[in-house]
Scaffold this active site. Structure first.
Site, PDB file in Angstrom:
ATOM      1  N   ASP A 120       0.817  -1.212   0.000  1.00  0.00           N
ATOM      2  CA  ASP A 120       0.000   0.000   0.000  1.00  0.00           C
ATOM      3  C   ASP A 120       0.854   1.267   0.000  1.00  0.00           C
ATOM      4  OD1 ASP A 120      -1.925  -1.881   0.333  1.00  0.00           O
ATOM      5  OD2 ASP A 120      -2.773  -1.035   2.173  1.00  0.00           O
ATOM      6  N   ASP A 121       0.217   2.342  -0.401  1.00  0.00           N
ATOM      7  CA  ASP A 121       0.705   3.719  -0.216  1.00  0.00           C
ATOM      8  C   ASP A 121       1.786   4.150  -1.201  1.00  0.00           C
ATOM      9  OD1 ASP A 121      -0.972   3.455   1.912  1.00  0.00           O
ATOM     10  OD2 ASP A 121       0.511   3.839   3.472  1.00  0.00           O
ATOM     11  N   HIS A 171      -6.089   3.049  -3.871  1.00  0.00           N
ATOM     12  CA  HIS A 171      -6.002   3.215  -2.403  1.00  0.00           C
ATOM     13  C   HIS A 171      -6.382   4.653  -2.029  1.00  0.00           C
ATOM     14  CE1 HIS A 171      -4.912   2.123   1.614  1.00  0.00           C
ATOM     15  NE2 HIS A 171      -3.737   2.712   1.657  1.00  0.00           N
ATOM     16  N   HIS A 175      -5.139   9.291   0.775  1.00  0.00           N
ATOM     17  CA  HIS A 175      -5.156   8.539   2.019  1.00  0.00           C
ATOM     18  C   HIS A 175      -6.048   9.174   3.090  1.00  0.00           C
ATOM     19  CE1 HIS A 175      -3.548   5.516   4.850  1.00  0.00           C
ATOM     20  NE2 HIS A 175      -3.162   4.897   3.750  1.00  0.00           N
ATOM     21  N   TYR A 212      -6.454   3.165   5.978  1.00  0.00           N
ATOM     22  CA  TYR A 212      -6.559   2.739   7.382  1.00  0.00           C
ATOM     23  C   TYR A 212      -7.538   1.568   7.565  1.00  0.00           C
ATOM     24  CZ  TYR A 212      -4.894   7.561   7.593  1.00  0.00           C
ATOM     25  OH  TYR A 212      -4.208   8.729   7.370  1.00  0.00           O
ATOM     26  N   HIS A 262       3.385  -2.426   3.244  1.00  0.00           N
ATOM     27  CA  HIS A 262       3.491  -1.069   2.702  1.00  0.00           C
ATOM     28  C   HIS A 262       4.724  -0.924   1.818  1.00  0.00           C
ATOM     29  CE1 HIS A 262       0.529  -0.714   5.849  1.00  0.00           C
ATOM     30  NE2 HIS A 262       0.066   0.322   5.165  1.00  0.00           N
TER      31      HIS A 262
END
Ligand code: NI
Length: 304
Positions: A120-121, A171, A175, A212, A262
């Protein structure tokens, strides 16, 4: 004596005939050689002109590809009609046939133990590159849930993810927790990110992972993609020790797991350990492969 001389005569006749016919064949052999050389050069030119760099090819599958036969989203991402404007070019037609004939890279996760590694991210120049290198070396595939605002400056990484048969998921744009924004905000976060990813030339994501993990079932009406949560969490965002990250993954993983990680350096360094630890037991597949998701599938998933 007479028999011998007859034989000699015969053999002299034969060798003269042979010499004659070989001599006679020389021009024909030269002609044949020239024709072969021309065929060779023409073929070489055609092979040389085949698209070497698939970066510039359209990668959105034709709608019709979804309707026939079993879905092979990764093998079918090149539309032969679009990459072969001159479909009479036999070399290109042959190359397309070859690409189409490749077996789908998907192991059947009904019968084989599979896991989905997810990152992710990202994308992040350094860690994404390291992660992709490790995956490629191990013939492993993963899913990258990327942030829309990072996509524009990282087009090559997005393309590389796709070209190595990894999956790209949405995603959100920046965020934001979806518990803190309204319906229009959720729609905007999702669609802006879809657009940024599509703009790099890869197919639109089919998957969404809420930032999250903040998610309510009713949000699906605005997200309009399959929602992917997880059932293995090494909490790598809180760890800088690659061995520790790998250890938790090894402890928690089961067939059908979706592992949340991540796109960061400690995780990129943990990945070779994770792959080494798990590769004898598991196939590393994308989320869509793990769940056997059809295009445009909806639903909420934590694992297989
Ligand atoms: Ni995240």
């Amino acid at each position: 004596m007479e028999v011998v001389s007859l034989r000699r005569l015969e053999s002299q006749k034969y060798s003269t005939a042979t010499k004659k016919s070989v001599f006679y064949l020389v021009p024909q052999m030269v002609t044949a050689g020239v024709i072969l050389a021309v065929i060779f050069i023409v073929t070489a030119i055609k092979i040389e002109n085949l698209p070497q760099n698939f970066d510039n090819l359209p990668t959105q599958p034709a709608a019709s590809l979804h309707t026939k036969g079993p879905v092979r989203p990764y093998a079918q991402t090149i539309n032969p009609e679009q990459i072969a404007p001159d479909s009479n070019d036999m070399a290109i037609v042959f190359a397309n046939k070859f690409l189409e004939a490749l077996p789908p890279p998907t192991p059947d996760c009904k019968v084989v133990a599979c896991v989905a590694l997810t990152f992710d991210d990202g994308p992040e120049e350094k860690s994404t590159t390291m992660i992709l290198d490790s995956l490629d070396r191990n013939f492993a595939h993963a899913t990258f849930f990327v942030l829309g605002y990072k996509v524009a400056g990282s087009q090559d990484l997005i393309k590389r993810m796709h070209q190595s048969n990894n999956e790209i998921g949405n995603h959100s744009w920046n965020h934001a927790s979806f518990l803190t924004i309204d319906r229009a905000g959720i729609q905007h976060q999702v669609s802006k990110t879809q657009d940024a990813i599509k703009k790099t030339g890869v197919p639109a994501p089919q998957l969404f992972r809420p930032p999250y993990g903040d998610f309510l079932v009713k949000m699906q009406r605005d997200i309009k993609l399959a929602v992917i949560l997880w059932n293995v969490d090494p909490k790598d965002w809180d760890k800088n020790n690659p061995a520790k990250i790998a250890e938790v993954v090894k402890k928690q993983v089961k067939p059908g797991s979706i592992i949340v990680m991540h796109d960061k350096m400690a995780t990129a360094k943990a990945l070779p350990i994770i792959l080494r630890d798990l590769r004898t037991k598991y196939k590393f597949v994308t989320v869509s492969q793990l769940l056997n998701l059809k295009p445009n599938a909806k639903g909420v998933y934590v694992g297989r």
